[in-house]
Design an enzyme around this catalytic site. Structure first.
Site, PDB file in Angstrom:
ATOM      1  N   HIS A 114       0.823  -1.213   0.000  1.00  0.00           N
ATOM      2  CA  HIS A 114       0.000   0.000   0.000  1.00  0.00           C
ATOM      3  C   HIS A 114       0.859   1.266   0.000  1.00  0.00           C
ATOM      4  O   HIS A 114       0.366   2.345  -0.299  1.00  0.00           O
ATOM      5  CB  HIS A 114      -0.976  -0.001   1.181  1.00  0.00           C
ATOM      6  N   ASP A 161       0.169  -7.596   1.325  1.00  0.00           N
ATOM      7  CA  ASP A 161       0.608  -6.221   1.555  1.00  0.00           C
ATOM      8  C   ASP A 161       2.127  -6.090   1.613  1.00  0.00           C
ATOM      9  O   ASP A 161       2.681  -5.428   2.495  1.00  0.00           O
ATOM     10  CB  ASP A 161      -0.018  -5.664   2.840  1.00  0.00           C
ATOM     11  N   SER A 190       4.816   2.153   8.108  1.00  0.00           N
ATOM     12  CA  SER A 190       4.507   1.063   7.179  1.00  0.00           C
ATOM     13  C   SER A 190       5.711   0.718   6.323  1.00  0.00           C
ATOM     14  O   SER A 190       6.339   1.583   5.728  1.00  0.00           O
ATOM     15  CB  SER A 190       3.348   1.438   6.265  1.00  0.00           C
TER      16      SER A 190
END
Length: 629
Positions: A181, A212, A290
């Site tokens: 993402h 992911d 992230s």
């Protein structure tokens, strides 16, 4: 009522936060510099408004603007429903046919022009002295990504670009790992090492949406000078110390937070469509984290930070993608030269905890799960039947709760065993059918989704016929349009129906570009088209082929509830070029529909009379002890 919100750890440098709702859960994503959900320029684009149907502002959007951390309660939604967020701020999606009880949000980067994310004062970031100069910290880099997402409501164009930041780390051989993402819809990706002031261009080699994870490469030799790659460690145990490193909100330099492993179980991945193994930790994870690594006390990477859970009733709950999932992704890429995805068995299961239910099914042992439904597109449809009881998977006993043994004194969801396989692998199932035990073999492959969670290739497909805009229904389109405008009937199909064959799509009339040739149809929008001139439509390519080959006087489109739209064929063809010019549209169809049509699906009318009209009920999709595998 307390609402739980999960965040994804990547930051965005733009503005606006979008919210995404589903029948049983909602997922939201945001980045470190700005929430990605909010990045749709549609709300402020006057030209788009002119092309779309006239409608009032969506209440979902208004709710998002009032409070980016709140969730709107939907009818029938469980009171204790939780939701999670990515640490980056990019949107996540759940599994088709099985609304998840927990949604996730990702934080990526924050947009420079508007900072939506609020730091929790209880989550203090620390940088212990003994870690400050550790070599492994130098393997963590900052990611700068420019995104240009498709406009799903106006599929012939793109949305306004935005930028975001996240984290990544070196794994050797000129490659980096980050979250998928973080680099979704990327047009440019750059990375910067710790202590360096130079940004280097990176290339996305593979993107695993379901897990992911994304694999990056940097060709510059200067970038790799003196670099040391991280070692992937083993799956940690409960209470093991963990250190999360990355470039989150609150500053430009590297940040370190510490905690312990608090839980290891199968977890819903916000960005993907799978439930995979996840590590829950209590170390602070914030937007921008992230893609950053989590380390054990030996300096080994034990996973990738990717999402967090927020709630008034809980705190300090972050999630890490374990190295078992990372290794699966890397091995998949090495085997196939591309990422093919995690496989699934393709069955809907029910727990067998009730003694009377086990006795009725002639199951003598205290274990097994009942097959309630089998997906028509997967190999299990040729092997398993409704009413079968799965009692073992590769000789591992399956408990009546749908769990299997996992390390010492632990159990884990049955789906974990399936996720250890690769696409094309064969699994041996022990089943009880009509009281008799037998063993069968099933080929495992990734699930075929009737409604896509992500659009491969950059742009959604579309076809414009005399101002009637047709496009396949997708989760991004639902998110962009909002569930209110999509309608409950179509939304129920999107959430619960299964694909009857590979290649099946729900094709909708998304809007009508007003012109004298389509008078009377201007208010039509988001309606499923079922037939063209009496022929059932398989997908958008099939519709384009039928229209191109049509020699009849009229073009007859049949929609839900027997609604008809009829056009004079010659008048429609003559008006098409004028409509495209009036609305500034470059082509009447997307590039993928220009290729010759090959019918490999056969006569679909013999596949299923309902043709996607028999959605799985709420009871069958994850509530009351039911689960997909």
């Amino acid at each position: 009522m307390a609402m739980a919100v999960a965040n994804c750890c990547f930051s965005v440098l733009s503005s606006t936060v979008k919210f995404r709702y589903s029948v049983s859960c909602r997922r939201r994503v945001a980045t470190s510099h700005a929430p990605l959900n909010a990045l749709s320029p549609k709300a402020t684009n006057n030209r788009k408004r002119a092309l779309k149907r006239s409608s009032s502002t969506s209440p979902l959007k208004s709710n998002a603007e009032k409070d980016s951390a709140s969730q709107k309660k939907l009818p029938g939604r469980p009171k204790d429903e939780k939701s999670s967020l990515y640490a980056d701020g990019i949107s996540g999606r759940g599994d088709t046919g099985r609304p998840q009880l927990t949604g996730f949000k990702s934080f990526g980067t924050q947009r420079k022009d508007k900072k939506e994310f609020q730091l929790d004062p209880r989550e203090q970031q620390v940088e212990p002295g003994h870690l400050q100069d550790a070599i492994f910290l130098n393997a963590v880099v900052k990611v700068y990504c420019t995104h240009t997402a498709p406009d799903y409501s106006l599929p012939w164009q793109k949305q306004k670009q935005y930028t975001s930041t996240g984290s990544a780390f070196m794994i050797g051989d000129g490659k980096l790992l980050t979250n998928a993402h973080c680099v979704e819809h990327d047009t440019q990706v750059k990375v910067k090492r710790r202590g360096d002031d130079t940004k280097y261009v990176a290339k996305v080699l593979a993107r695993g949406v379901d897990c992911d994870i994304a694999l990056l490469s940097v060709e510059s030799e200067e970038f790799w000078k003196g670099a040391e790659s991280l070692r992937l460690g083993h799956l940690p145990h409960l209470q093991d110390a963990v250190t999360v490193v990355g470039y989150p909100l609150g500053g430009d330099t590297i940040s370190v937070t510490k905690g312990v492993v608090s839980r290891i179980e199968v977890t819903s991945y916000a960005h993907g469509s799978s439930d995979l193994l996840g590590i829950q930790i209590d170390a602070a994870i914030n937007p921008g984290n992230s893609g950053g690594p989590a380390f054990n006390e030996q300096g080994e990477c034990i996973g990738v930070a990717f999402q967090v859970y927020r709630s008034e009733e809980a705190e300090n709950i972050g999630y890490v993608i374990p190295t078992t999932v990372v290794s699966h992704f890397l091995n998949d890429y090495e085997r196939n030269g591309k990422y093919t995805g995690f496989p699934c068995l393709g069955v809907l299961l029910q727990k067998l905890e009730n003694p009377a239910l086990r006795a009725c099914l002639q199951v003598q042992s205290n274990g097994g799960v009942l097959v309630r439904r089998v997906e028509p597109t997967l190999d299990a449809n040729n092997v398993l039947k409704e009413g079968d009881v799965i009692v073992s998977f590769d000789d591992i006993h399956v408990g009546s709760e749908g769990t299997v043994p996992f390390r010492s004194n632990e159990r884990i969801a049955f789906r974990y065993l399936i996720s250890q396989k690769f696409a094309g692998d064969v699994a041996e199932l022990g089943i009880i059918r009509a009281g008799k035990f037998m063993k069968v073999q099933v080929v495992l492959n990734p699930r075929v989704h009737l409604v896509s969670y992500h659009i491969d290739g950059g742009q959604p497909s579309y076809l414009i016929i005399a101002g009637l805009v047709f496009t396949p229904l997708s989760e991004p389109l639902i998110e962009e349009e909002s569930e209110d405008s999509i309608g409950l009937k179509l939304l129920a199909k999107a959430r619960y129906s299964l694909a009857r064959f590979k290649g099946e799509q729900i094709v909708i009339l998304s809007q009508v570009l007003a012109n004298e040739v389509n008078i009377g149809y201007e208010d039509m929008s988001n309606q499923q088209v079922l037939k063209f001139n009496g022929t059932r439509i398989k997908n958008i390519r099939h519709l384009a082929h039928l229209v191109a080959c049509c020699k009849d006087k009229y073009l007859v489109f049949e929609f839900e509830d027997n609604y008809l739209a009829v056009l004079d064929r010659k008048a429609a063809m003559a008006a098409s070029s004028r409509i495209l010019k009036d609305y500034g549209i470059p082509s009447e169809r997307s590039d993928d529909l220009l290729e010759p049509y090959v019918d490999s699906l056969g006569d679909i009318q013999t596949v299923e009379q309902d043709f996607g009209d028999s959605p799985v009920s709420n009871l069958e999709i994850g509530f009351d002890g039911l689960l997909w595998a």
